[in-house]
Design a protein around this motif. Structure first.
Motif, PDB file in Angstrom:
ATOM      1  N   LYS A  45       0.828  -1.193   0.000  1.00 39.22           N
ATOM      2  CA  LYS A  45       0.000   0.000   0.000  1.00 39.22           C
ATOM      3  C   LYS A  45       0.870   1.253   0.000  1.00 39.22           C
ATOM      4  O   LYS A  45       1.962   1.267   0.569  1.00 39.22           O
ATOM      5  N   GLU A  48      -0.970   6.677   1.203  1.00 39.19           N
ATOM      6  CA  GLU A  48      -2.392   6.937   1.461  1.00 39.19           C
ATOM      7  C   GLU A  48      -3.140   5.670   1.863  1.00 39.19           C
ATOM      8  O   GLU A  48      -4.358   5.680   1.970  1.00 39.19           O
ATOM      9  N   GLN A  49      -2.395   4.574   2.036  1.00 38.26           N
ATOM     10  CA  GLN A  49      -2.953   3.273   2.406  1.00 38.26           C
ATOM     11  C   GLN A  49      -3.892   2.720   1.351  1.00 38.26           C
ATOM     12  O   GLN A  49      -4.911   2.094   1.644  1.00 38.26           O
ATOM     13  N   GLU A  50      -3.529   2.957   0.092  1.00 38.97           N
ATOM     14  CA  GLU A  50      -4.275   2.422  -1.047  1.00 38.97           C
ATOM     15  C   GLU A  50      -3.343   1.579  -1.903  1.00 38.97           C
ATOM     16  O   GLU A  50      -2.140   1.852  -1.993  1.00 38.97           O
ATOM     17  N   GLU A  51      -3.903   0.573  -2.576  1.00 37.32           N
ATOM     18  CA  GLU A  51      -3.088  -0.258  -3.455  1.00 37.32           C
ATOM     19  C   GLU A  51      -2.867   0.395  -4.817  1.00 37.32           C
ATOM     20  O   GLU A  51      -1.874   0.121  -5.487  1.00 37.32           O
ATOM     21  N   ARG A  68      -3.120  10.397  -5.810  1.00 33.73           N
ATOM     22  CA  ARG A  68      -4.517  10.744  -5.544  1.00 33.73           C
ATOM     23  C   ARG A  68      -4.700  12.244  -5.328  1.00 33.73           C
ATOM     24  O   ARG A  68      -5.662  12.843  -5.814  1.00 33.73           O
TER      25      ARG A  68
END
Length: 336
Positions: A45, A48-51, A68
């Motif tokens: 990740k 931003e704790q997104e994949e 993002r």
């Protein structure tokens, strides 16, 4: 998208300490994903704790913004928000595909010959300054490197990067150059369909018979296909192809066209695109940004549900100033 990430191993002990960690990067037209090979390939990740990290760059308050946060500016300032840089990396300004992008207004930012380069060079304009596609790609890769180091808690020095099967030597060289600018040593550039095949374990089979498989990779911006011949976990790429103008974004655009058609049926005589063109620039950019987001959201919902709702309220007016609220239900049957 993460399934494209290649599996790879490097030695333990002293060699590992010298070279640091190696990661796999799926450098996509729309989004970028990165991961590491442990027992299995693990998608990491970002900060931003997104994949998914949007392959997007802008410039605000004297600093480059990637991912993002950059994409959020596309609604307000599309002329200074760089997306889909992968489409032009390694190409010249006079290249037919580049000219198609310009001619058909496929991006909102300016593409021009690099002032300090040759007639074959190319640049994009961000904040009034020229930048090469390699530089923009390097910014994306630099964020990936920083986020990977944060996720792993140690230095990342090497990478395996996937590229479209149709990339020529110049495009591959440009991708390597971007990675080098970002601080990576590239272990290998791997064709995306081949990487997808590896992620599904085709290189682990020990079948002695000769098998031919077809692998396709339908991404956000491009479509790639490869024909592989396999035997005992080894494979040779026999044929490859692709379409740089076919991807998930095109499905979004078709959904938007469908919605506009439904609106024009509901309001006879209304031409939605003409009304959009008459909006003030800031409102027009916001409206188009909202439309793109709503279309993508509906597409994702229809992958799991039978219906999805597309609504956009209070942003569009007809010739007489009456508000045209967009409230549409789309079924999966219509979508398919």
């Amino acid at each position: 998208m993460g399934n494209r990430l290649t599996s790879f191993l490097f030695g333990k002990g002293e060699r590992e300490r010298k070279i640091g960690k190696a990661i796999g990067i799926d450098l996509g037209t729309t989004n970028t994903v990165f991961g590491i090979k442990r027992v299995h390939t693990e998608i990491l990740k970002n900060a931003e704790q997104e994949e998914l990290t949007p392959s997007c760059v802008t410039y605000r308050n004297k600093e480059y913004i990637v991912g993002r946060a950059a994409l959020a500016w596309r609604k307000q300032d599309p002329e200074n928000t760089i997306v889909s840089i992968k489409r032009i990396i390694g190409r010249s300004f006079n290249n037919e595909e580049v000219q198609k992008i310009i001619r058909e207004h496929k991006v909102s930012y300016q593409i021009k010959p690099l002032s300090s380069g040759t007639e074959q060079s190319i640049a994009v304009v961000l904040n009034g300054q020229e930048h090469t596609p390699e530089f923009i790609s390097a910014l994306i890769l630099k964020k990936i490197k920083q986020d990977a180091e944060k996720a792993l808690g140690e230095k990342v020095t090497h990478a395996v990067i996937t590229v479209p099967s149709y990339f020529d030597d110049k495009q591959k060289h440009a991708t390597r150059a971007a990675a080098a600018q970002a601080g990576f040593k590239v272990q290998r550039l791997l064709p995306e369909p081949t990487a997808a095949a590896i992620s599904f374990g085709v290189d682990q089979t020990r079948d002695k018979s000769i098998n031919t498989i077809l692998v396709y990779d339908f991404g956000g911006g491009t479509f790639d296909i490869s024909v592989l011949t396999m035997v005992e976990g080894q494979f040779i790429e026999q044929a490859k192809g692709g379409d740089m103008w076919l991807g998930g974004n095109d499905i979004d655009n078709l959904l938007v066209e469908h919605v506009f058609g439904l609106i024009e049926k509901e309001y006879p005589g209304v031409k939605v695109k003409e009304l959009i063109e008459k909006l003030p620039p800031e409102m027009k950019n916001r409206f188009l940004g909202e439309v793109r987001e709503k279309a993508e959201r509906a597409k994702i919902q229809l992958s799991e549900q039978e219906t999805a709702y597309f609504d956009l309220l209070g942003m569009l007016k007809d010739e007489e100033g009456n508000i045209l609220n967009i409230e549409v239900e789309i079924t999966r049957r219509e979508f398919e």
